[in-house]
Design a protein around this motif. Structure first.
Motif, PDB file in Angstrom:
ATOM      1  N   LYS A 149       0.603  -1.193   0.048  1.00  0.00           N
ATOM      2  CA  LYS A 149       0.378  -0.161   0.256  1.00  0.00           C
ATOM      3  C   LYS A 149       0.675   1.585   0.067  1.00  0.00           C
ATOM      4  O   LYS A 149       0.649   2.565   0.969  1.00  0.00           O
ATOM      5  N   ALA A 150       1.242   1.548  -0.717  1.00  0.00           N
ATOM      6  CA  ALA A 150       2.852   2.082  -0.572  1.00  0.00           C
ATOM      7  C   ALA A 150       1.968   4.102  -1.358  1.00  0.00           C
ATOM      8  O   ALA A 150       0.575   3.599  -2.201  1.00  0.00           O
ATOM      9  N   LYS A 151       2.187   4.797  -0.905  1.00  0.00           N
ATOM     10  CA  LYS A 151       1.893   5.929  -1.522  1.00  0.00           C
ATOM     11  C   LYS A 151       1.476   6.163  -3.209  1.00  0.00           C
ATOM     12  O   LYS A 151       2.808   5.666  -3.617  1.00  0.00           O
ATOM     13  N   SER A 152       0.944   6.988  -4.027  1.00  0.00           N
ATOM     14  CA  SER A 152       0.917   6.536  -5.178  1.00  0.00           C
ATOM     15  C   SER A 152       1.726   7.243  -6.253  1.00  0.00           C
ATOM     16  O   SER A 152       2.768   6.943  -6.711  1.00  0.00           O
ATOM     17  N   ILE A 153       2.687   8.381  -4.584  1.00  0.00           N
ATOM     18  CA  ILE A 153       3.228   8.902  -5.302  1.00  0.00           C
ATOM     19  C   ILE A 153       5.380   8.048  -5.976  1.00  0.00           C
ATOM     20  O   ILE A 153       5.876   8.249  -7.243  1.00  0.00           O
ATOM     21  N   THR A 154       5.410   7.018  -5.082  1.00  0.00           N
ATOM     22  CA  THR A 154       5.713   6.039  -4.589  1.00  0.00           C
ATOM     23  C   THR A 154       5.876   5.442  -6.057  1.00  0.00           C
ATOM     24  O   THR A 154       6.938   4.708  -6.826  1.00  0.00           O
ATOM     25  N   ILE A 155       4.640   4.886  -6.561  1.00  0.00           N
ATOM     26  CA  ILE A 155       4.770   3.875  -7.433  1.00  0.00           C
ATOM     27  C   ILE A 155       5.012   4.934  -8.880  1.00  0.00           C
ATOM     28  O   ILE A 155       4.870   4.639 -10.055  1.00  0.00           O
ATOM     29  N   VAL A 156       4.558   5.927  -9.280  1.00  0.00           N
ATOM     30  CA  VAL A 156       4.201   7.070  -9.741  1.00  0.00           C
ATOM     31  C   VAL A 156       5.966   6.953 -10.415  1.00  0.00           C
ATOM     32  O   VAL A 156       6.864   7.151 -11.393  1.00  0.00           O
ATOM     33  N   MET A 157       6.768   7.142  -9.303  1.00  0.00           N
ATOM     34  CA  MET A 157       8.094   6.983  -9.046  1.00  0.00           C
ATOM     35  C   MET A 157       8.904   6.145 -10.329  1.00  0.00           C
ATOM     36  O   MET A 157       9.802   5.869 -10.697  1.00  0.00           O
ATOM     37  N   SER A 158       8.142   5.302  -9.926  1.00  0.00           N
ATOM     38  CA  SER A 158       8.313   3.264 -10.087  1.00  0.00           C
ATOM     39  C   SER A 158       8.438   3.269 -11.783  1.00  0.00           C
ATOM     40  O   SER A 158       8.892   2.970 -12.607  1.00  0.00           O
ATOM     41  N   SER A 159       7.161   3.794 -11.566  1.00  0.00           N
ATOM     42  CA  SER A 159       6.711   3.926 -13.544  1.00  0.00           C
ATOM     43  C   SER A 159       8.124   4.735 -14.163  1.00  0.00           C
ATOM     44  O   SER A 159       8.264   4.337 -15.187  1.00  0.00           O
ATOM     45  N   ILE A 160       8.884   5.283 -13.798  1.00  0.00           N
ATOM     46  CA  ILE A 160       9.642   6.063 -14.453  1.00  0.00           C
ATOM     47  C   ILE A 160      10.630   5.306 -14.687  1.00  0.00           C
ATOM     48  O   ILE A 160      11.065   6.004 -15.238  1.00  0.00           O
ATOM     49  N   GLY A 161      11.465   5.169 -13.618  1.00  0.00           N
ATOM     50  CA  GLY A 161      12.169   3.576 -13.952  1.00  0.00           C
ATOM     51  C   GLY A 161      11.756   2.904 -15.207  1.00  0.00           C
ATOM     52  O   GLY A 161      12.960   1.828 -15.583  1.00  0.00           O
ATOM     53  N   VAL A 162      10.462   2.590 -14.883  1.00  0.00           N
ATOM     54  CA  VAL A 162      10.173   1.504 -15.590  1.00  0.00           C
ATOM     55  C   VAL A 162      10.064   1.950 -17.523  1.00  0.00           C
ATOM     56  O   VAL A 162      10.577   1.373 -18.462  1.00  0.00           O
ATOM     57  N   MET A 163      10.313   3.579 -17.430  1.00  0.00           N
ATOM     58  CA  MET A 163       9.693   4.274 -19.094  1.00  0.00           C
ATOM     59  C   MET A 163      10.964   3.798 -18.973  1.00  0.00           C
ATOM     60  O   MET A 163      11.778   4.115 -20.219  1.00  0.00           O
ATOM     61  N   PHE A 164      12.066   4.253 -17.814  1.00  0.00           N
ATOM     62  CA  PHE A 164      13.966   4.444 -18.916  1.00  0.00           C
ATOM     63  C   PHE A 164      14.264   3.095 -19.168  1.00  0.00           C
ATOM     64  O   PHE A 164      14.646   2.597 -20.626  1.00  0.00           O
ATOM     65  N   VAL A 165      13.465   2.192 -18.258  1.00  0.00           N
ATOM     66  CA  VAL A 165      14.414   0.355 -18.813  1.00  0.00           C
ATOM     67  C   VAL A 165      14.052   0.491 -19.913  1.00  0.00           C
ATOM     68  O   VAL A 165      14.438  -0.513 -21.410  1.00  0.00           O
ATOM     69  N   THR A 166      12.461   0.266 -20.415  1.00  0.00           N
ATOM     70  CA  THR A 166      11.547   0.660 -21.753  1.00  0.00           C
ATOM     71  C   THR A 166      12.604   1.108 -22.555  1.00  0.00           C
ATOM     72  O   THR A 166      12.132   0.755 -23.657  1.00  0.00           O
ATOM     73  N   GLY A 167      12.546   3.016 -22.131  1.00  0.00           N
ATOM     74  CA  GLY A 167      12.997   2.952 -23.615  1.00  0.00           C
ATOM     75  C   GLY A 167      14.395   2.581 -24.265  1.00  0.00           C
ATOM     76  O   GLY A 167      14.947   2.982 -25.021  1.00  0.00           O
ATOM     77  N   GLY A 168      15.440   2.280 -23.053  1.00  0.00           N
ATOM     78  CA  GLY A 168      16.686   1.719 -23.065  1.00  0.00           C
ATOM     79  C   GLY A 168      16.058   0.518 -24.218  1.00  0.00           C
ATOM     80  O   GLY A 168      17.291   0.263 -24.852  1.00  0.00           O
ATOM     81  N   ILE A 169      15.338  -0.265 -23.774  1.00  0.00           N
ATOM     82  CA  ILE A 169      15.294  -1.677 -24.748  1.00  0.00           C
ATOM     83  C   ILE A 169      14.918  -1.320 -25.839  1.00  0.00           C
ATOM     84  O   ILE A 169      15.259  -1.531 -26.887  1.00  0.00           O
ATOM     85  N   VAL A 170      13.842  -0.533 -26.432  1.00  0.00           N
ATOM     86  CA  VAL A 170      13.788   0.259 -27.514  1.00  0.00           C
ATOM     87  C   VAL A 170      14.576   0.401 -28.152  1.00  0.00           C
ATOM     88  O   VAL A 170      15.396  -0.292 -29.501  1.00  0.00           O
ATOM     89  N   ARG A 171      15.324   1.071 -27.529  1.00  0.00           N
ATOM     90  CA  ARG A 171      17.090   2.191 -28.169  1.00  0.00           C
ATOM     91  C   ARG A 171      17.855   1.280 -28.743  1.00  0.00           C
ATOM     92  O   ARG A 171      18.491   1.423 -29.314  1.00  0.00           O
TER      93      ARG A 171
END
Lengths: 344, 457, 258
Positions: free
Chosen positions: A112-134
């Motif tokens: 039950k983490a704060k939503s902002i923590t999940i937002v932050m992890s989604s930014i981690g996912v954003m970079f990983v995904t972007g890295g894979i694509v590139r």
């Protein structure tokens, strides 16, 4: 164009070609992305910053599959091969998103983490995904459209209507508008009419109550990701067919997508779509150079010498931002009152 | 074993900082001291930036996704404050530009004021649109004129020609101003709106810097910025440096002939001058970092800190106890962004060149975030440690990646295309690598290396 | 002291509070009772500024405070406690109390750098006051404990203690006795009575324990399904048929559906 007369028909043909059709297809692409963000927001309660890069991921799969199909000669003439591979690409994207959910987001739901923590992890996912694509496709722009390029071309249109100003209707635009319409209709049908869709809405309205009435939260989350994968892949593929694929471009789509979602009211599917078209039309109307349009409409003496462009094309993302700011200032709940989840 | 663990727990900071120090010493002995001091300087700047972000995230849970933009504002300030004014450009378009900007400001002010008075919305829109059109007209006239002035060298208005150190303060103020505006709009709303808005504003700041050539020369970069420390060439002429270097290397130099001595000495002096200049920067940066940490710690160990921790613990209760949470968050957001702005100004000062394309989210937003999380969010020392560790990894990851590809190449036959493919793309692995570090630390060790003591358990 | 006129709060289609008129007398200890889901806590959240009402107005001491937020209401002398204790878990008990008073010198950033001495002096005074409060509630032994480590009952006491750090006019107590053992409950009850008589605090409290209410409250207001059912002295309420029906008859129904 040297004529001195006012030419309304040609003026509007011009607008149709350079504003209406591009805005409709861009709006449709944004709408699908915005719908995905809104779904994640409603069910999983966080703003998914990885949306743009997920679209790039889906498109990457489409591109890989397309080139495979073409290399094998498995194509149908007249139809973009990308269209044929979308269903398979959706499967791959779903698997990717579900894996990410399993590895990352599920943990934060559990504690039950704060939503902002999940937002932050989604930014981690954003970079990983972007890295894979590139890493897989490189960062340079590429096109993957094949088949017929036009439903009707400028020349055909001119020959048919006899107008001076032509309209071209690109296959990608036609496909975008039709597919987006069908997909949105499907999503709404799913949410409104099916048992699972109703359960999903109940779950998004009130988690505790939904749990009491026997709704399986894991299933809700999975179905959300499946829907998101479909929306994401199709939105990405259509955007790529229309404008070409470049990872950075997809990454930056995040801004207009968020603007659409917030303008419409975060958490409201209808709002997301309305917001998407509002953003798309504003962007294209404001960056369009009206010189030629005014030449058609105004007498010779009043013909403009400059481009008559309200905002330079390089600032198109600023338009989304300005819209966002205005909405936050005037009506933070958006046009279609979205749900505002209070953080606690 | 238990004992070891206890030692680790109580001396975490000392142990980790010493380890980092050893690694740097190792690089110094094996590669070059100039390189090490370069790494330290960049780490110090990053540490200041991370400190700003840590204040926002660690103390108030504010998620700033626009660090890049605030850092860029600091960089712009350096150009605007320290560069000499381009009188010719000012003569041609200065007044016009000023007029255009004033007109723009007046339009916005009129819109806001009329809106407050409750005037018809359509009328306001009309006024704003007309005002905008005029602004845009004069603006493009002025920028065209300015950009035509010797575009290869200037083509912009230049700056105020003031001491560069002043720009560090101005950079902080500029970032603070932008943060205040963004915070004012979003902080009373949901927490992720701030994240979205900062993402937006930072992209736009970068677009403006890249596209408005009249402003800071756009993609043409600004070279030859002032320096707060002496130049290497001047240092090499200074006698005392020569004497010191001669003294340090006296035993070696004694063995050489006169001419060899001179050439060897001048080599050493050249090297020493580089090291000296870099060390002067280190001193400046370290001073600023320590000042910020001290101010921050003083504030935290006082009723201000108590209030901030109470708000972080429970916003609803803090509000019921009369604390204005939005205002507190705004203050913290502005201060944190100002520190990022100062660090951005320091960075451009240190580089001596302003390059708009250098502002990449991966480098300026994301790397800083990883520093904060790895170091231990909420802990100032943690941010400093995180900055050193991550900058070191960042700098070394490029060469290591290439080295790994080369090693791989030894096992693959000549002309293998997949190898070329990997070589070409290897730097994108940084994105994946950094993203994974961030996700892993958040997941398995949310406190980071130096966890904050007061954190909720 | 507090007058509530035609107050309503709707969540979607649910009318949590539905046209309530209520007057809380100065110096009284008003009890607010009712079955679960009757809208008591929503009422508190409305009065304390956590929610904005859909309709109606709230008047505190002759002043319209309907749209004020909770931190503004604090400065008007309205304090509250929460149903689920809202302590500051990483602060010590002493710090929990010392953070309460408004406009402390040391809350301004500049002062923390340039007025260290004055802040120290003020801190000493604050600590003295906090220690007095802790003594008053007989929890001195806990003063350096992290609030997160306290038991549920102790947290409730801590919340009550926080309201004593300033001169409150009205204190809203939301189930201050829930989950608290008998001894502690009596202690809390004594504290409330003393605060009421010695310092002239006005209280409004939500409670389920009828004995506790009988001991402290007069009048008692009964809320059911978002509306006021009846009010009167504790004895009148205990013997009222409507109330019994609300609890046992319709009350059970509301509980099951909400």
């Amino acid at each position: 164009m040297t004529s001195d007369s006012v030419d309304i028909i040609n003026a509007f043909a011009l607008l149709t070609n350079f504003v209406l059709l591009p805005a409709l297809s861009y709006g449709s692409q944004l709408a699908l992305g915005a719908l995905a963000v809104t779904l994640v927001y409603s069910v999983l309660r966080f703003s998914n910053f990885a949306q743009g890069d997920s679209m790039a991921f889906g498109t990457m799969i489409v591109i890989l599959l397309t080139s495979f199909m073409i290399s094998r000669g498995w194509t149908i003439s007249g139809i973009p091969t990308a269209l044929l591979v979308i269903p398979i690409a959706i499967v791959f994207t779903s698997m990717y998103l579900l894996t990410m959910d399993r590895l990352i987001y599920r943990h934060y739901r559990k504690i039950k983490a704060k939503s902002i923590t999940i937002v932050m992890s989604s930014i981690g996912v954003m970079f990983v995904t972007g890295g894979i694509v590139r890493f897989v496709l490189g960062a340079t722009a590429q096109k993957f459209e094949d088949g017929e390029r036009f439903i009707f071309s400028v020349r055909e249109f001119k020959a048919y209507t006899g107008l001076e100003q032509g309209i071209a209707f690109k296959t990608s635009q036609f496909l975008t508008i039709t597919i987006a319409f069908l997909l949105v209709a499907f999503v709404f049908y799913f949410l409104q009419k099916t048992k699972t869709g109703k359960a999903m809405r109940a779950y998004s309205d009130n988690k505790e109550l939904a749990l009491l009435s026997g709704i399986d939260p894991d299933k809700m989350v999975q179905i959300t990701w499946l829907l998101v994968a479909a929306l994401t892949t199709i939105a990405g593929a259509l955007y790529g067919l229309d404008k070409g694929f470049a990872p950075q471009q997809y990454h930056l789509l995040l801004l207009p997508i968020f603007a659409s979602v917030i303008v419409g009211g975060i958490g409201s599917p209808i709002g997301a779509i309305a917001g998407a078209f509002l953003v798309a039309f504003s962007e294209i109307l404001l960056t369009y150079a009206y010189k030629k349009f005014l030449i058609y409409l105004l007498p010779l003496s009043m013909h403009p010498s400059s481009l008559v462009q309200l905002i330079g094309t390089e600032y198109k993302y600023a338009i989304s931002f300005v819209i966002l700011v205005i909405v936050l200032l005037i009506k933070p709940t958006g046009l279609f009152k979205g749900k505002v989840i209070v953080d606690e | 074993m238990n004992n070891l663990n206890n030692i680790w727990q109580s001396y975490r900071a000392i142990i980790t900082f010493s380890l980092m120090g050893f690694v740097l010493l190792f690089v110094g002995f094996n590669q070059s001291w100039a390189l090490v001091i370069g790494i330290i300087n960049m780490s110090l700047i990053s540490a200041i930036m991370a400190l700003g972000v840590n204040i926002q995230w660690g103390y108030a849970g504010l998620f700033n996704v626009g660090i890049m933009g605030f850092a860029a504002l600091g960089g712009v300030s350096v150009v605007l404050i320290s560069q000499q004014p381009v009188t010719e450009a000012i003569d041609v378009g200065g007044i016009k530009m000023l007029f255009a900007l004033a007109l723009g400001a007046a339009t916005i002010a009129a819109g806001v004021l009329l809106n407050r008075r409750g005037v018809n919305k359509w009328l306001i829109s009309l006024i704003v649109v007309i005002g905008y059109l005029f602004t845009r007209f004069y603006f493009s006239e002025a920028s065209k004129l300015i950009e035509k002035v010797d575009p290869a060298i200037t083509g912009y208005l230049g700056g105020f020609g003031l001491p560069i150190m002043l720009s560090w303060i101005v950079g902080g103020l500029a970032a603070a101003g932008a943060a205040w505006w963004i915070g004012k709009i979003t902080l009373s709303l949901r927490s992720d709106y701030l994240a979205i808005a900062t993402l937006g504003i930072s992209e736009i700041i970068i677009y403006v810097i890249k596209n408005e050539d009249w402003f800071v020369r756009g993609l043409k970069n600004v070279y030859g910025l002032q320096r707060p420390v002496p130049y290497e060439v001047d240092m090499q002429k200074s006698e005392w440096l020569q004497n010191i270097v001669a003294w340090i290397h006296r035993s070696e130099l004694q063995l050489l002939s006169q001419s060899e001595q001179i050439s060897k000495l001048s080599d050493y002096v050249r090297e020493a001058s580089v090291v000296f200049v870099k060390l002067s920067y280190s001193g400046l940066f370290l001073l600023i970092l320590i000042a910020f940490i001290m101010l921050s710690n003083l504030a935290l160990n006082s009723p201000w800190g108590r209030k901030v921790r109470a708000i972080r613990d429970n916003e609803v209760a803090a509000s019921a106890m009369g604390k204005n949470i939005t205002r507190q968050h705004l203050q913290i957001f502005v201060i944190g962004s100002a520190i990022v702005g100062v660090a951005g100004a320091l960075l451009v000062t240190y580089d001596g060149i302003f390059i708009p394309t250098a502002y990449q989210p991966l480098r300026f937003t994301f790397l800083i975030w990883v520093m904060v999380i790895v170091g231990g969010s909420g802990n100032n020392l943690g941010s400093v440690l995180g900055a050193f560790i991550m900058w070191f990894i960042w700098i070394q990851s490029g060469p290591i990646g290439l080295w790994a590809v080369e090693m791989l190449g030894n096992y693959v036959q000549e002309g293998n295309t997949s190898l070329e493919f990997i070589e070409d793309r290897v730097h994108y692995l940084r994105l994946i690598f950094m993203g994974s570090i961030m996700l892993l630390i958040m997941r398995f060790s949310p406190g980071g290396i130096l966890p904050e003591k007061n954190k909720e358990l | 002291m507090i007058t509530v006129k035609n107050l309503s709060k709707h969540f979607g289609g649910i009318k949590a509070v539905d046209g309530v008129d209520l007057h809380i007398e100065r110096g009284s200890i008003t009890g607010l009772v009712g079955p679960n889901g009757a809208g008591k806590t929503t009422m508190f959240n409305l009065i304390a500024g956590l929610y904005q009402p859909t309709e109606g107005e709230i008047i505190l001491d002759g002043e319209d405070v309907t749209n004020l937020t909770s931190h503004q209401l604090f400065h008007k002398g309205l304090l509250r406690t929460f149903q689920i204790a809202h302590e500051f878990p990483t602060l010590s008990v002493l710090e929990n109390l010392m953070m309460v008073p408004a406009n402390q010198l040391g809350e301004s950033l500049m002062n923390t750098w340039f007025k260290r001495k004055q802040i120290h002096a003020q801190e000493r005074e604050l600590q003295k006051k906090a220690e007095e409060v802790i003594d008053f509630l007989s929890i001195s032994h806990l003063k350096n404990e992290r609030a997160g480590n306290l038991s549920g009952g102790q947290k409730k006491l801590l919340e009550l203690a926080r309201t004593m750090m300033v001169d409150a006019k009205v204190v809203l107590l939301d189930e201050v006795g829930a989950g608290v053992n008998r001894t502690l409950l009596n202690q809390i009850g004594d504290a409330i009575l003393r605060l009421n008589s010695e310092r002239g605090y006005t209280f409004c409290m939500i409670e389920h324990d009828m004995d506790f209410i009988s001991r402290l409250c007069n009048p008692v207001v009964v809320l059911a399904e978002g509306q006021i059912l009846t009010s009167g002295t504790p004895d009148q309420i205990k013997s009222s048929d409507a109330v019994i029906e609300a609890y046992l008859g319709k009350g059970i129904k509301t509980e099951a559906t909400s």
